[in-house]
Write a protein that holds these residues in place. Structure first.
Motif, PDB file in Angstrom:
ATOM      1  N   SER A 715      43.633  30.812  29.764  1.00 29.10           N
ATOM      2  CA  SER A 715      44.560  30.612  30.881  1.00 29.10           C
ATOM      3  C   SER A 715      45.909  31.227  30.566  1.00 29.10           C
ATOM      4  N   ALA A 716      46.349  31.049  29.346  1.00 28.23           N
ATOM      5  CA  ALA A 716      47.639  31.616  28.951  1.00 28.23           C
ATOM      6  C   ALA A 716      47.616  33.126  29.028  1.00 28.23           C
ATOM      7  N   SER A 717      46.480  33.747  28.626  1.00 31.73           N
ATOM      8  CA  SER A 717      46.394  35.212  28.657  1.00 31.73           C
ATOM      9  C   SER A 717      46.480  35.718  30.104  1.00 31.73           C
ATOM     10  N   ILE A 718      45.752  35.046  31.012  1.00 34.32           N
ATOM     11  CA  ILE A 718      45.773  35.478  32.422  1.00 34.32           C
ATOM     12  C   ILE A 718      47.170  35.310  32.990  1.00 34.32           C
ATOM     13  N   ALA A 719      47.799  34.157  32.654  1.00 30.47           N
ATOM     14  CA  ALA A 719      49.144  33.921  33.172  1.00 30.47           C
ATOM     15  C   ALA A 719      50.110  34.975  32.661  1.00 30.47           C
ATOM     16  N   HIS A 720      49.940  35.377  31.398  1.00 32.29           N
ATOM     17  CA  HIS A 720      50.829  36.392  30.825  1.00 32.29           C
ATOM     18  C   HIS A 720      50.718  37.716  31.556  1.00 32.29           C
ATOM     19  N   GLU A 721      49.499  38.108  31.886  1.00 30.38           N
ATOM     20  CA  GLU A 721      49.295  39.411  32.496  1.00 30.38           C
ATOM     21  C   GLU A 721      49.731  39.452  33.969  1.00 30.38           C
ATOM     22  N   ILE A 722      49.547  38.349  34.732  1.00 32.62           N
ATOM     23  CA  ILE A 722      49.920  38.391  36.173  1.00 32.62           C
ATOM     24  C   ILE A 722      51.349  37.952  36.387  1.00 32.62           C
ATOM     25  N   ALA A 754      59.680  44.471  51.999  1.00 32.52           N
ATOM     26  CA  ALA A 754      58.409  43.820  52.310  1.00 32.52           C
ATOM     27  C   ALA A 754      57.236  44.669  51.840  1.00 32.52           C
ATOM     28  N   GLN A 755      57.398  46.002  51.988  1.00 30.37           N
ATOM     29  CA  GLN A 755      56.326  46.902  51.525  1.00 30.37           C
ATOM     30  C   GLN A 755      56.132  46.767  50.009  1.00 30.37           C
ATOM     31  N   ARG A 756      57.253  46.590  49.276  1.00 28.15           N
ATOM     32  CA  ARG A 756      57.132  46.437  47.817  1.00 28.15           C
ATOM     33  C   ARG A 756      56.463  45.118  47.470  1.00 28.15           C
ATOM     34  N   VAL A 757      56.707  44.083  48.324  1.00 24.23           N
ATOM     35  CA  VAL A 757      56.039  42.797  48.082  1.00 24.23           C
ATOM     36  C   VAL A 757      54.537  42.959  48.205  1.00 24.23           C
ATOM     37  N   VAL A 758      54.163  43.709  49.268  1.00 20.94           N
ATOM     38  CA  VAL A 758      52.720  43.955  49.458  1.00 20.94           C
ATOM     39  C   VAL A 758      52.155  44.724  48.264  1.00 20.94           C
ATOM     40  N   ARG A 759      52.921  45.744  47.835  1.00 23.27           N
ATOM     41  CA  ARG A 759      52.456  46.561  46.689  1.00 23.27           C
ATOM     42  C   ARG A 759      52.283  45.710  45.443  1.00 23.27           C
ATOM     43  N   ASP A 760      53.288  44.861  45.155  1.00 21.49           N
ATOM     44  CA  ASP A 760      53.218  44.042  43.946  1.00 21.49           C
ATOM     45  C   ASP A 760      52.132  42.994  44.046  1.00 21.49           C
ATOM     46  N   GLY A 761      51.896  42.472  45.288  1.00 24.13           N
ATOM     47  CA  GLY A 761      50.802  41.524  45.452  1.00 24.13           C
ATOM     48  C   GLY A 761      49.476  42.171  45.141  1.00 24.13           C
ATOM     49  N   ASN A 762      49.295  43.391  45.662  1.00 22.56           N
ATOM     50  CA  ASN A 762      48.051  44.122  45.335  1.00 22.56           C
ATOM     51  C   ASN A 762      47.940  44.377  43.828  1.00 22.56           C
ATOM     52  N   ALA A 763      49.090  44.690  43.220  1.00 20.16           N
ATOM     53  CA  ALA A 763      49.073  44.941  41.765  1.00 20.16           C
ATOM     54  C   ALA A 763      48.633  43.699  41.011  1.00 20.16           C
ATOM     55  N   ALA A 765      46.736  41.351  42.127  1.00 23.42           N
ATOM     56  CA  ALA A 765      45.296  41.206  42.338  1.00 23.42           C
ATOM     57  C   ALA A 765      44.524  42.136  41.419  1.00 23.42           C
ATOM     58  N   GLU A 766      45.033  43.380  41.288  1.00 24.43           N
ATOM     59  CA  GLU A 766      44.365  44.338  40.402  1.00 24.43           C
ATOM     60  C   GLU A 766      44.382  43.858  38.946  1.00 24.43           C
ATOM     61  N   VAL A 767      45.524  43.254  38.547  1.00 25.39           N
ATOM     62  CA  VAL A 767      45.610  42.745  37.164  1.00 25.39           C
ATOM     63  C   VAL A 767      44.566  41.681  36.930  1.00 25.39           C
ATOM     64  N   VAL A 768      44.453  40.753  37.875  1.00 27.95           N
ATOM     65  CA  VAL A 768      43.461  39.682  37.733  1.00 27.95           C
ATOM     66  C   VAL A 768      42.068  40.276  37.666  1.00 27.95           C
ATOM     67  N   SER A 769      41.826  41.243  38.547  1.00 30.43           N
ATOM     68  CA  SER A 769      40.505  41.885  38.583  1.00 30.43           C
ATOM     69  C   SER A 769      40.194  42.566  37.254  1.00 30.43           C
ATOM     70  N   ARG A 770      41.224  43.292  36.692  1.00 32.73           N
ATOM     71  CA  ARG A 770      40.979  44.032  35.444  1.00 32.73           C
ATOM     72  C   ARG A 770      40.783  43.073  34.259  1.00 32.73           C
ATOM     73  N   ILE A 771      41.513  41.935  34.299  1.00 32.08           N
ATOM     74  CA  ILE A 771      41.350  40.961  33.195  1.00 32.08           C
ATOM     75  C   ILE A 771      39.960  40.356  33.241  1.00 32.08           C
ATOM     76  N   ARG A 772      39.512  40.034  34.416  1.00 32.95           N
ATOM     77  CA  ARG A 772      38.155  39.498  34.541  1.00 32.95           C
ATOM     78  C   ARG A 772      37.139  40.510  34.023  1.00 32.95           C
ATOM     79  N   ALA A 773      37.352  41.763  34.401  1.00 40.27           N
ATOM     80  CA  ALA A 773      36.427  42.807  33.924  1.00 40.27           C
ATOM     81  C   ALA A 773      36.503  42.964  32.392  1.00 40.27           C
ATOM     82  N   LEU A 774      37.739  42.822  31.850  1.00 41.18           N
ATOM     83  CA  LEU A 774      37.915  42.971  30.404  1.00 41.18           C
ATOM     84  C   LEU A 774      37.136  41.905  29.634  1.00 41.18           C
TER      85      LEU A 774
END
Length: 932
Positions: A715-722, A754-763, A765-774
């Motif tokens: 949990s700590a690792s995921i929290a660190h990355e996102i 607002a566009q940057r918020v959307v971008r960072d939100g997607n980022a 999500a990508e971090v979570v996705s990549r950690i799960r894959a890792l």
């Protein structure tokens, strides 16, 4: 008438040979009245001379033919009538006497001339003497030369044989020899002495010939014995010195006697011997030289200009210095020599049989002079004798040292040497051989059979076969056997022998060594016991499983017959036997059963004594200790010596190990020490098994806690990355609200925020996705990626954080870098993590330069992030999980970075800068293979 006296052979031309020869042969007169007729008429002389009357008369003196009287008349016959013949015979008798006297005088004159020639020839010393007044009447030059006087001394009457003769000899001659001659008429040659003119005595051999029976006058014949006496004295001295060498006298005493011998032979000499040692000459002997001078030259150097001795040793040849005061060789030693009035020094090197200089022999004189022929002869003889003495003593000393070292080495190694003839008996034993085999050297060499009976009965057949095979095959042999000493102990012996063959191949003898290997074998057995005990303990999992094994190993290796392990029962307060082991062929079943059934309290029995005392206990013979509860049982089954030692932990004694044997044995300190080590091993094993039992319980408790901790770490690792994209979303949200609250509202900027918020939100999500894959070990989602663009995106993403911390950012982008195949989100996360760590590392630094650089290295693209922060204590461990340099850090960021880079077939590392700080670098392949 013609009268001629002839003294020579008769010739036929001068006399009638037939007449003369007849008269000489028959010693009868020949009278020829008419020579032309008769028996002699045919003589050639008579025919030629026409002799008429002939008379030939032999002249005889004392029945000896002295001469012949021959008369002839050539004119008339019958001349020699009887009357005339009678007169002629009378005259002839007188003539014979006169002729004999004349001959005697001639012979006497000739003898006198011969004696004078001999007297003056000086081949032998002669003088004439008279008893009255002791005068010497005459003497030849040879005698005068012996006593050192001149002929003028003789003419003046100053020479008296009584003055020349020492008193004790003169008394003997007058009182003993003179009466003896008068009584017997004979006097044998004798040795005596005369005084020389300079006072020294001259030994001579004298023969006397008196001129009369009264012994009043006579002649003496003298032979000078000086050279003979010197030779005899030198020979006797050499013999005495050689006896000293043979007797083993010390080298200094031998050399001193050598010098004294020279000083006795040559007047005025001071002899010295120096020994060559390590390039210098050291004192050997110099009995007459001043001690201060001896000390001054002791240890002098050997060299080309080092006085007579040092130079002689350097050159290897004799050096004659006739005047020390002027000779350049003595420049460094002149003052010392002249201060003691030493003026001449002749030195000769002393050689070994190998031709090496081993010393020098020197003759000093207090006047300048050169050696005589006699002195050179002495030098040659003494130098040779000194060489023999020095080399013999050096060889003896080397041999003595060698023998001493050999004896000490044999004693230290317990090795004896021997020689044995298979057809005869033992020929030689060294001292250590006697000791090893337990024989008394005072009894002499034992017979082989006596020695063989000392071998243990079980080893005799094997030993006999070993030596018989070696003798038969003339081959070396080697083996072990046991010797039973008379007082009981058994010793282990190792023997090595090799054959000695004659030139014809006949076996002469065996020579070899015997080595007492008892101690070595005991140490080997004890080390082996320790090793096997350690091995048994390492393979066992419980004390019940280990105890029989280590008891067996100890008993077999150390030759004990029974072992028992007693464990402390803390609840019952007693010792209980949990294991026993006994040798199969000598097992005492009743005693072993009694041991397993009984318990002991403190102080009871052998185990109880050890428990109460805390130390080992040794009993030489348990049968003699009635206080032991099992003493009778042990004695019945033949057990005698016993030994027990504690098994101790820090908390106290936890057990006792007990050993028994059928032999009576004295306490062995080395064994006590070794058993203490084994007791410590067993104690550690007990402690380890107890710890392992406790650890088993602990492991079960920790397993559940570990699962919970692992979940928390994940949990700590995921929290660190996102956390990074979430922080960006929050920051952009606040910024949008500020643009909307503005008067008038800045709609355009609010939209971009607002566009940057959307971008960072997607980022995020990508971090979570990549950690799960890792964590699922899934392959990265790789695309073509330009590393420089990714670096610029990170600069934009972290601009506020970098500026807010006062960091000065510098970016160096490599030119013409190729694209790489990589997961952009994961690589961006690595760069962001490295930059954030750098910013935090420089939080307390005054200067905060940060460099991000891209470059190419062969087939890889490299990114460097360099800071000037506090640095790292242990760079090797920084990538391990849960290792962090920050108080609030979790130690997972760099671990995840390494996992991402290695998943892309790359490499990440860190190095210290020359200036403060570190540089993190990661490299990615240009054409990365698919990684999983």
């Amino acid at each position: 008438m013609t009268v001629r006296l002839r003294d020579g052979p008769v010739a036929g031309s001068e006399l009638p040979e037939s007449v003369v020869q007849y008269a000489a042969r028959t010693r009868e007169s020949v009278i020829l009245d008419d020579a032309s007729v008769g028996p002699f008429s045919g003589d050639a002389y008579i025919r030629e001379r026409n002799a008429r009357s002939v008379f030939c008369l032999p002249l005889v003196k004392q029945d000896r033919l002295v001469a012949l009287l021959y008369l002839e008349n050539n004119l008339a016959p019958h001349v020699f009538t009887p009357a005339r013949t009678a007169v002629l015979k009378v005259l002839a008798s007188q003539a014979a006497i006169s002729l004999e006297n004349s001959r005697l005088y001639r012979e006497l004159g000739e003898r006198e001339r011969q004696f004078l020639r001999m007297f003056n020839a000086n081949t032998i010393a002669i003088f004439t003497w008279e008893v009255e007044g002791g005068r010497i009447l005459d003497a030849n030059d040879a005698f005068l030369q012996i006593i050192g006087y001149e002929r003028e001394d003789l003419r003046q009457g100053r020479l008296r044989w009584t003055d020349l003769t020492p008193h004790e000899i003169l008394k003997y001659e007058l009182e003993v020899l003179s009466p003896q001659y008068k009584l017997t008429g004979r006097l044998a040659p004798l040795e005596k002495e005369y005084f020389h003119k300079d006072g020294h005595r001259v030994p001579v051999l004298i023969g006397v010939s008196p001129f009369d029976d009264e012994f009043s006058r006579g002649m003496a014949f003298i032979a000078d014995l000086t050279e003979q006496k010197r030779a005899e004295a030198l020979l006797a001295g050499e013999k005495r010195i050689l006896e000293m060498v043979t007797r083993g006298d010390s080298l200094p005493s031998i050399l001193e006697s050598l010098c004294e011998l020279v000083e006795q032979q040559a007047e005025g000499v001071l002899a010295s011997v120096l020994l060559a040692q390590n390039g210098r000459l050291v004192h050997g002997a110099a009995p007459s030289l001043p001690k201060a001078y001896v000390d001054a030259i002791d240890g002098g150097a050997i060299g080309p200009s080092a006085g007579s001795c040092g130079t002689a040793a350097h050159r290897g040849e004799q050096v004659i210095v006739s005047d020390i005061a002027t000779d350049p060789l003595w420049a460094d030693y002149r003052e010392a020599a002249l201060s003691f009035s030493l003026r001449a020094c002749w030195s000769t090197p002393i050689f070994s049989s190998e031709g090496n200089v081993i010393g020098t022999f020197a003759m000093y004189y207090r006047e300048a002079r050169r050696p005589s022929a006699f002195e050179q002869e002495i030098i040659e003889q003494i130098t040779h004798l000194a060489g023999v003495a020095i080399q013999r003593k050096v060889a003896e000393e080397e041999l003595r040292c060698s023998q001493h070292y050999l004896a000490e080495a044999q004693k230290l190694s317990q090795t004896g040497s021997w020689a044995w003839c298979p057809d005869g008996d033992i020929r030689y034993w060294s001292d250590e051989c006697y000791r090893v085999l337990s024989f008394d050297p005072q009894d002499g060499l034992p017979r082989f059979e006596e020695f063989f009976q000392r071998i243990h009965p079980d080893d005799q057949p094997r030993s006999k076969e070993l030596v018989e095979t070696a003798a038969r095959e003339k081959a070396p042999f080697e083996g072990d056997y046991r010797i039973v000493h008379p007082d009981g102990p058994v010793r282990d012996i190792h023997v090595v022998g090799r054959p000695v063959l004659s030139a014809s191949g006949h076996l002469v003898e065996f020579v070899g060594t015997v080595i007492d290997i008892t101690d070595r074998r005991r140490r080997e057995q004890r080390l082996l016991a320790q090793f096997h005990v350690t091995q048994t303990l390492s393979e066992a999992s419980s004390l019940e499983q280990a105890a029989p094994g280590f008891l067996r190993e100890m008993c077999e290796a150390l030759k004990w017959d029974l072992g028992a392990f007693w464990q402390v029962d803390p609840e019952g307060g007693v010792l209980r036997c949990i294991a026993t082991w006994s040798r199969g062929s000598a097992a005492p079943p009743k005693f072993a059963a009694a041991t397993r059934a009984i318990t002991f309290g403190p102080g009871m029995g052998l185990p109880g004594r050890v428990w109460s005392s805390g130390g080992p206990v040794w009993i030489r013979d348990v049968a003699l200790d009635p206080e032991l509860p099992r003493a009778k049982s042990a004695a019945k089954e033949g057990l005698h010596a016993a030994f027990a030692f504690p098994v101790r932990l820090k908390s106290g004694i936890v057990g006792v190990i007990e050993l028994f044997t059928r032999e009576v044995r004295d306490a062995d300190p080395e064994l006590l020490q070794m058993m203490a080590a084994i007791g410590s091993q067993v104690a550690q094993f007990i402690e380890r098994t107890r710890t392992n039992d406790a650890l088993g319980d602990t492991r079960e408790k920790l397993a559940q806690a570990s699962k919970i901790a692992s979940l928390a770490e994940l949990s700590a690792s995921i929290a660190h990355e996102i956390n990074q994209p979430l922080q960006a979303i929050v920051a952009n949200g606040y910024a949008g609200l500020r643009w909307l609250d503005a008067r008038p509202p800045n709609i355009e900027k609010a939209i971009r925020t607002a566009q940057r918020v959307v971008r960072d939100g997607n980022a995020a999500a990508e971090v979570v996705s990549r950690i799960r894959a890792l964590f699922k070990h899934a392959a990265p989602q790789k695309t073509d990626l330009e590393i420089n663009k990714l670096i610029m995106q990170v600069r934009t993403l972290m601009a506020d954080e970098i500026q807010g911390n006062g960091v000065s950012l510098e970016i160096e982008l490599g030119e013409d870098l190729p694209t790489i195949r990589a997961d952009a989100v994961q690589i961006q996360q690595v760069i962001v993590n490295l930059v954030r760590n750098a910013v935090e590392a420089m939080a307390r630094s005054r200067r905060k330069p940060l460099l991000i650089r891209s470059r190419r290295s062969a087939t890889h693209v490299v990114v460097d992030v360099r800071d000037q922060g506090t640095g790292l204590v242990d760079p090797e461990k920084i990538f391990e999980p849960f290792v962090s340099t920050k108080k609030t850090g979790m130690g997972m960021g760099l671990t995840i970075c390494r996992s991402i880079i290695e998943a892309h077939a790359g490499d990440i590392r860190v190095v210290h800068n020359e200036v403060p700080g570190v540089t993190f670098s990661f490299s990615l392949p240009v054409e990365a293979p698919d990684a999983t």
